[in-house]
Design an enzyme around this catalytic site. Structure first.
Site, PDB file in Angstrom:
ATOM      1  CG  ASP A  53      -1.759   1.233   1.527  1.00 49.65           C
ATOM      2  OD1 ASP A  53      -1.668   2.369   0.896  1.00 49.65           O
ATOM      3  OD2 ASP A  53      -3.027   0.857   1.836  1.00 49.65           O
ATOM      4  CG  ASN A  80       0.038   1.906 -12.438  1.00 51.94           C
ATOM      5  OD1 ASN A  80      -0.522   2.444 -13.376  1.00 51.94           O
ATOM      6  ND2 ASN A  80      -0.766   0.852 -11.869  1.00 51.94           N
ATOM      7  CB  SER A 131       1.898  12.020 -15.410  1.00 54.53           C
ATOM      8  OG  SER A 131       1.090  13.235 -15.207  1.00 54.53           O
ATOM      9  CE1 TYR A 145      -5.911  11.175 -10.995  1.00 49.76           C
ATOM     10  CE2 TYR A 145      -6.566  12.484 -13.015  1.00 49.76           C
ATOM     11  CZ  TYR A 145      -5.806  11.475 -12.428  1.00 49.76           C
ATOM     12  OH  TYR A 145      -5.372  10.355 -13.161  1.00 49.76           O
ATOM     13  CE  LYS A 149      -2.101  10.651 -11.663  1.00 48.69           C
ATOM     14  NZ  LYS A 149      -1.218   9.658 -11.567  1.00 48.69           N
TER      15      LYS A 149
HETATM   16  N1  LIG Z   1      -7.747   5.296 -16.644  1.00 48.66           N
HETATM   17  C1  LIG Z   1      -7.431   6.370 -17.004  1.00 48.66           C
HETATM   18  O1  LIG Z   1      -8.353   6.790 -17.775  1.00 48.66           O
HETATM   19  C2  LIG Z   1      -6.224   7.083 -16.539  1.00 48.66           C
HETATM   20  C3  LIG Z   1      -5.828   8.108 -17.237  1.00 48.66           C
HETATM   21  C4  LIG Z   1      -4.547   9.051 -17.118  1.00 48.66           C
HETATM   22  C5  LIG Z   1      -3.766   8.418 -16.036  1.00 48.66           C
HETATM   23  N2  LIG Z   1      -4.221   7.227 -15.243  1.00 48.66           N
HETATM   24  C6  LIG Z   1      -3.202   6.767 -14.147  1.00 48.66           C
HETATM   25  O2  LIG Z   1      -2.920   5.590 -14.194  1.00 48.66           O
HETATM   26  C7  LIG Z   1      -2.749   4.901 -12.985  1.00 48.66           C
HETATM   27  C8  LIG Z   1      -3.404   3.650 -13.045  1.00 48.66           C
HETATM   28  O3  LIG Z   1      -4.654   3.747 -13.079  1.00 48.66           O
HETATM   29  P1  LIG Z   1      -5.671   2.783 -13.853  1.00 48.66           P
HETATM   30  O4  LIG Z   1      -6.218   3.433 -15.032  1.00 48.66           O
HETATM   31  O5  LIG Z   1      -4.772   1.428 -14.241  1.00 48.66           O
HETATM   32  O6  LIG Z   1      -6.949   2.408 -12.918  1.00 48.66           O
HETATM   33  P2  LIG Z   1      -7.273   1.038 -11.898  1.00 48.66           P
HETATM   34  O7  LIG Z   1      -7.389  -0.268 -12.791  1.00 48.66           O
HETATM   35  O8  LIG Z   1      -8.163   1.638 -11.167  1.00 48.66           O
HETATM   36  O9  LIG Z   1      -6.034   0.926 -11.172  1.00 48.66           O
HETATM   37  C9  LIG Z   1      -5.419   1.576 -10.132  1.00 48.66           C
HETATM   38  C10 LIG Z   1      -4.436   0.835  -9.415  1.00 48.66           C
HETATM   39  O10 LIG Z   1      -3.915   1.772  -8.248  1.00 48.66           O
HETATM   40  C11 LIG Z   1      -3.917   0.787  -6.984  1.00 48.66           C
HETATM   41  N3  LIG Z   1      -3.974   1.735  -5.798  1.00 48.66           N
HETATM   42  C12 LIG Z   1      -4.811   2.787  -5.567  1.00 48.66           C
HETATM   43  N4  LIG Z   1      -4.653   2.849  -4.320  1.00 48.66           N
HETATM   44  C13 LIG Z   1      -3.683   2.323  -3.864  1.00 48.66           C
HETATM   45  C14 LIG Z   1      -2.758   2.310  -2.689  1.00 48.66           C
HETATM   46  N5  LIG Z   1      -2.986   3.379  -1.822  1.00 48.66           N
HETATM   47  N6  LIG Z   1      -1.500   1.556  -2.618  1.00 48.66           N
HETATM   48  C15 LIG Z   1      -1.348   0.789  -3.713  1.00 48.66           C
HETATM   49  N7  LIG Z   1      -2.029   0.529  -4.794  1.00 48.66           N
HETATM   50  C16 LIG Z   1      -2.824   1.668  -4.962  1.00 48.66           C
HETATM   51  C17 LIG Z   1      -5.105   0.002  -7.082  1.00 48.66           C
HETATM   52  O11 LIG Z   1      -5.173  -1.230  -6.141  1.00 48.66           O
HETATM   53  P3  LIG Z   1      -6.516  -1.999  -5.581  1.00 48.66           P
HETATM   54  O12 LIG Z   1      -6.661  -2.965  -6.733  1.00 48.66           O
HETATM   55  O13 LIG Z   1      -6.007  -2.357  -4.323  1.00 48.66           O
HETATM   56  O14 LIG Z   1      -7.732  -0.877  -5.645  1.00 48.66           O
HETATM   57  C18 LIG Z   1      -5.079  -0.424  -8.644  1.00 48.66           C
HETATM   58  O15 LIG Z   1      -4.134  -1.646  -8.694  1.00 48.66           O
HETATM   59  C19 LIG Z   1      -3.261   5.938 -11.938  1.00 48.66           C
HETATM   60  O16 LIG Z   1      -2.042   6.748 -11.494  1.00 48.66           O
HETATM   61  C20 LIG Z   1      -4.008   6.950 -12.895  1.00 48.66           C
HETATM   62  O17 LIG Z   1      -4.051   8.079 -12.277  1.00 48.66           O
HETATM   63  C21 LIG Z   1      -5.477   6.686 -15.724  1.00 48.66           C
END
Ligand SMILES: NC(=O)c1ccc[n+]([C@@H]2O[C@H](COP(=O)([O-])OP(=O)(O)OC[C@H]3O[C@@H](n4cnc5c(N)ncnc54)[C@H](OP(=O)(O)O)[C@@H]3O)[C@@H](O)[C@H]2O)c1
Length: 272
Positions: A53, A80, A131, A145, A149
Site C-alpha cells: 500500500d 503507477n 502521470s 486530481y 498530477k
Molecule cells: N484510466 C485512465 O483513464 C487514466 C488516465 C490517466 C492516468 N491514469 C493513471 O494511471 C494509473 C493507474 O490507473 P488505472 O487506469 O490502471 O486504474 P485502476 O485499474 O483503477 O488501477 C489503479 C491501481 O492503483 C492501485 N491503488 C490505489 N490506491 C493504492 C494504494 N494506496 N496503494 C497501492 N495501490 C493502490 C489499485 O489497487 P487496488 O486494486 O487495491 O484498488 C489499482 O491497482 C493511476 O495513476 C491513474 O491516475 C489513468
C-alpha cells in the site's frame, strides 16, 4: 536479466505493464494492496507478488527489500498506483484530500526515495511515473486530481535534473482516457450534504464527460503498457511520453490556444 518494481499491479495499467515486461523476459515485482488480487500474475515464473500500500512507508521499505532479495536488483521503478477524485473542491473532506495526495503524490515520492540508495550504488536506474494528460491540462470538477498530477509532472522534471549526474533517469507517462477500473470502482467523489450550489454546473459538465464520442479514442491498458515498455527500453533521454490518440489530440489542441482561449473553450464545451 532486468527487474521492474510496479505499484498498483492488481488491475489496469499496472497489471498490463506487469504482463508486458514479463513477456519480454523481465523479472517483475508486481506489488498491490491485496496480493490475493494477483489473478493471472500469481504463479508466473520471474514474477513475485508483494503486498504494497503506497500510503504505508514501512510497507514500501519492505516491498523494495523483498524485491532486492528475490531478484538481486531493481532496474526500473514504475510508480503507477493512483486513482481519481472528482467533484467540487468545496465539498472535499480532509480524509479524502489526504488519501488522494498520499496515494498519487507522497506514495511515488516515498517509493522513489526507497529505491534511490540502490540506484545510486549502481549508478543506474529509471523511475517511471504514471502521470496523466491531466498533468498537462485541466478540466472542470477534477481540481484535486489535477493538483496531484501537475505535482507529479513538476517534481519529476526537477528530480530528473538532480538524478542525472548519478546515472538515474526519470520519465513521465501521460495517458489520456484508458479503459480500466479508474472511472468505476477506483473513483472517489467529493460530496457534501446540503451543498447544492454546484449541482447545475456539475450536471452540465458530467453530460460532456459522459458523451459516448469522448470514449472512442480511449486506449486499452495494454496500449499504455506498450508505451511504458518503450520508455523503459528506448535508451533515450526523453522525459515525457504522451500515451493514447486522445492524449495526443488534447495536448495539440491545448498547445494551439492561449490560457484564456483554452478556458473559454472548456467553458463552452462543458456548458459551465
Ligand atoms: N484510466 C485512465 O483513464 C487514466 C488516465 C490517466 C492516468 N491514469 C493513471 O494511471 C494509473 C493507474 O490507473 P488505472 O487506469 O490502471 O486504474 P485502476 O485499474 O483503477 O488501477 C489503479 C491501481 O492503483 C492501485 N491503488 C490505489 N490506491 C493504492 C494504494 N494506496 N496503494 C497501492 N495501490 C493502490 C489499485 O489497487 P487496488 O486494486 O487495491 O484498488 C489499482 O491497482 C493511476 O495513476 C491513474 O491516475 C489513468
Amino acid at each position: 536479466m532486468k527487474t521492474i518494481l510496479i505499484t498498483g499491479a492488481s488491475t489496469g495499467i499496472g497489471h498490463a505493464a506487469a504482463l508486458r515486461f514479463h513477456a519480454e523476459g523481465w523479472n517483475v515485482a508486481a506489488t498491490m494492496r491485496k496480493p490475493e488480487s494477483a489473478g493471472d500474475l500469481a504463479g508466473l515464473e520471474r514474477v513475485v507478488v508483494l503486498p504494497l500500500d503506497v500510503t504505508d512507508r514501512a510497507n514500501i521499505a519492505q516491498a523494495v527489500q523483498s524485491t532486492l532479495t528475490a531478484f538481486g536488483g531493481i532496474d526500473v521503478l514504475l510508480n503507477n498506483a493512483g486513482y481519481g477524485l472528482v467533484g467540487p473542491l468545496e465539498a472535499v473532506q480532509a480524509a479524502q484530500l489526504e488519501r488522494q495526495y498520499a496515494t498519487n503524490v507522497f506514495g511515488p515520492i516515498y517509493t522513489t526515495q526507497a529505491c534511490l540508495p540502490h540506484f545510486r550504488a549502481r549508478k543506474a536506474g529509471l523511475v517511471i511515473n504514471v502521470s496523466s494528460i491531466g498533468g498537462r491540462l485541466a478540466l472542470p470538477f477534477n481540481s484535486i486530481y489535477h493538483g496531484t498530477k501537475f505535482a507529479i509532472e513538476g517534481l519529476s522534471e526537477s528530480l530528473a535534473l538532480e538524478l542525472a549526474p548519478h546515472g538515474i533517469q526519470v520519465k513521465l507517462i501521460e495517458p489520456g482516457g484508458v479503459r480500466t477500473d479508474f472511472g468505476g470502482r477506483s473513483l472517489d467523489f467529493m460530496q457534501q450534504a446540503g451543498l447544492s450550489a454546484y449541482d447545475a454546473s456539475l450536471k452540465a459538465a458530467m453530460s460532456t464527460f459522459m458523451e459516448p464520442d469522448r470514449a472512442k479514442d480511449y486506449s486499452d491498458a495494454s496500449q499504455i503498457a506498450e508505451v511504458i515498455y518503450q520508455a523503459a527500453t528506448d535508451g533515450s533521454a526523453q522525459l515525457r511520453y504522451l500515451a493514447g490518440k486522445d492524449a495526443q489530440a488534447m495536448l495539440a489542441h491545448r498547445a494551439s490556444l492561449t490560457d484564456e482561449e483554452y478556458r473559454d473553450w472548456v467553458v463552452a464545451k462543458f456548458h459551465l
